[in-house]
Each structure stands twice: as C-alpha cells, then as structure tokens.
Write an enzyme that holds these catalytic residues in place. Structure first.
Site, mmCIF file in Angstrom:
data_model
loop_
_atom_site.group_PDB
_atom_site.id
_atom_site.type_symbol
_atom_site.label_atom_id
_atom_site.label_comp_id
_atom_site.label_asym_id
_atom_site.label_seq_id
_atom_site.Cartn_x
_atom_site.Cartn_y
_atom_site.Cartn_z
ATOM 1 N N GLY A 7 0.830 -1.198 0.000
ATOM 2 C CA GLY A 7 0.000 0.000 0.000
ATOM 3 C C GLY A 7 0.867 1.251 0.000
ATOM 4 C CE LYS A 11 7.715 -2.958 0.568
ATOM 5 N NZ LYS A 11 9.145 -3.241 0.513
ATOM 6 C CB ILE A 12 -0.175 -6.387 4.043
ATOM 7 C CG1 ILE A 12 -0.790 -4.994 4.139
ATOM 8 C CG2 ILE A 12 -0.896 -7.398 4.926
ATOM 9 C CD1 ILE A 12 -1.032 -4.502 5.519
ATOM 10 C CG ASP A 130 -10.700 2.818 4.382
ATOM 11 O OD1 ASP A 130 -11.564 3.226 3.582
ATOM 12 O OD2 ASP A 130 -9.699 2.160 4.023
HETATM 13 P P1 AMP Z 1 -4.437 -2.938 4.997
HETATM 14 O O1 AMP Z 1 -3.194 -2.296 4.475
HETATM 15 O O2 AMP Z 1 -4.457 -3.055 6.492
HETATM 16 O O3 AMP Z 1 -5.623 -2.290 4.356
HETATM 17 O O4 AMP Z 1 -4.527 -4.429 4.432
HETATM 18 C C1 AMP Z 1 -4.541 -4.684 3.053
HETATM 19 C C2 AMP Z 1 -5.220 -6.003 2.772
HETATM 20 O O5 AMP Z 1 -4.544 -7.063 3.448
HETATM 21 C C3 AMP Z 1 -6.642 -6.040 3.262
HETATM 22 O O6 AMP Z 1 -7.546 -5.503 2.339
HETATM 23 C C4 AMP Z 1 -6.834 -7.537 3.455
HETATM 24 O O7 AMP Z 1 -7.112 -8.142 2.228
HETATM 25 C C5 AMP Z 1 -5.480 -7.985 3.942
HETATM 26 N N1 AMP Z 1 -5.433 -7.989 5.404
HETATM 27 C C6 AMP Z 1 -4.930 -7.029 6.208
HETATM 28 N N2 AMP Z 1 -5.018 -7.381 7.503
HETATM 29 C C7 AMP Z 1 -5.605 -8.597 7.527
HETATM 30 C C8 AMP Z 1 -5.973 -9.502 8.561
HETATM 31 N N3 AMP Z 1 -5.729 -9.230 9.833
HETATM 32 N N4 AMP Z 1 -6.533 -10.666 8.211
HETATM 33 C C9 AMP Z 1 -6.745 -10.953 6.906
HETATM 34 N N5 AMP Z 1 -6.431 -10.148 5.886
HETATM 35 C C10 AMP Z 1 -5.858 -8.985 6.180
#
Ligand code: AMP
Length: 222
Positions: A7, A11-12, A130
C-alpha cells in the site's frame, strides 16, 4: 513471509505463525505483518515520528476494540523500532465479493451484523475511518473488521456520523443495486444497542452530513 499487499503507507505480509514466532499454538495458524514503510519525501525525523505514532495508535485501537468485543484481529506483537505490527490473520471471505453472491435475505442479515459491529466499535470510543466492505471479512459466520490504519479515538457524534456516512457512500458505489436496503439494514443493526434518543441523534447527524455533501456537490456545479 509472503508480501500480499503493497500500500501507500504499509507493506502487508502473510507468514506462518511458526515461521514468525518459532512456536505454534494452533497448527496452520498464520499472522499478518503490517510494516509501515519510510516516506522518502518526508524529513527523516518527522517520518520516523509519524510512523511510530501511527503504529502505536493502530495497535492500541485494535487492542481496545477487542476488549470491547469487536470482531477484529488480535494483536500479537508491536515493534516500534521497525514499525511493525504482527496480528491475527482473519481467514475468511471478503464481504465485498461475498455479499454479491448470496441471496438478498442473507445479505441483509450480514448487513445488520455489520451495523452491530460498528456500533460496538463506536461504543468503545473508536471510529474506523475507512469502513468499506473490502475491510470486512466473514469468518465462521462472524463479521470481522480489519485495516484500522485510519482509525482514531473519537467519540463525537460528528465522527461517528462521518464514519457511517463513508460506509454508506462505499456501499452505494460497490453494491449499487441494493445499497439502500443494505445500508438501512446496517442502521437497524447499529441502532439495536442504542436508546431511542441516541438512535434519533445519529440518524439526524447522517442526514445533516448528507445534505452538507449535496450542497457541496451543487456548489461545485454552480
Ligand atoms: P491494509 O493495508 O491493512 O488495508 O490491508 C490490506 C489487505 O490485506 C486487506 O484488504 C486484506 O485483504 C489484507 N489484510 C490485512 N489485515 C488482515 C488480517 N488481519 N486478516 C486478513 N487479511 C488482512
């Protein structure tokens, strides 16, 4: 660890619990690691301060929401040196897609549950910032809220109204064929835990925010 999303802010990663912590409690359990990345255009000192503040805030919010019974990821670890949060991976169906594939009665039932979750969050003095069906996951029949990166501690009526209004707008664009019914069901669920006065207050606030928006749209055109 596998990168699953890059993002603007973070980073996830998705990792096996065991790979990350070296032990495992439940076989197959996974963790999400959210790493706030440096922004080169910001002065380094400010960048570090901002990322640290946001990391701490997100973790505190998740922790508090959990304490108040909101379905959201458990925080496992916060690393304020590396700006990382390790949290529970919610393994389920994203509501954005899931809702489109099920009968309307079931959709509305889930929407009422969304409303109950948001009310509980607001009851904890938190706004999500959000609320969209992309940030909601259905797991074992329960609606989970995720992505608290824009969330804040704010219990004002205005903030709660804006939070709900943003959800309404998001539903109008994502689920446009049934958004009105859907959002009404959200409001039904939201209002269940409120007394009549509080229910009227939030409904009036929503109308006010909506009319402000309409006025602004008109003045753009004019
Ligand atoms: P974020 O940057 O927190 O919006 O996360 C990006 C994407 O990662 C989200 O839209 C989900 O698809 C996935 N994601 C983030 N956190 C979680 C979580 N705790 N469990 C499952 N998927 C997650």
């Amino acid at each position: 660890m596998k990168l699953i999303k890059q993002g603007a802010e973070a980073k996830i990663y998705l990792a096996e619990f065991e790979e990350f912590f070296g032990v495992t409690l439940l076989p197959g359990e996974r963790v999400i690691v959210k790493h706030r990345i440096p922004k080169r255009y910001r002065i380094e000192e400010i960048d570090v301060k901002l990322r640290k503040e946001r990391t701490i805030r997100e973790a505190r919010i998740l922790h508090r929401a959990k304490k108040f019974g909101v379905n959201c990821p458990h925080v496992y670890e916060v690393d304020i040196k590396d700006m990382k949060i390790a949290m529970e991976f919610i393994n389920g169906f994203r509501l954005k897609e899931h809702l489109e594939g099920i009968p309307i009665e079931e959709r509305l039932k889930i929407c009422r549950e969304i409303g109950r979750q948001v009310a509980r969050l607001h009851g904890a003095g938190i706004v999500h910032g959000d609320l969209t069906t992309s940030n909601m996951i259905l797991k074992e029949g329960k609606v989970y809220l995720i992505d608290f990166g824009l969330a804040d501690f704010d219990s004002t009526l205005e903030a709660r109204g804006v939070d709900l209004h943003l959800l309404q707008r998001a539903m109008e664009s994502t689920h446009y064929t049934w958004a009105e019914k859907g959002f009404n069901a959200v409001l039904d669920g939201y209002g269940e835990s409120l007394d009549e006065e509080a229910r009227r207050e939030i409904e009036e606030k929503l109308e006010e925010i909506e009319s402000r928006g309409r006025y602004r749209e008109r003045s753009w055109v004019g």
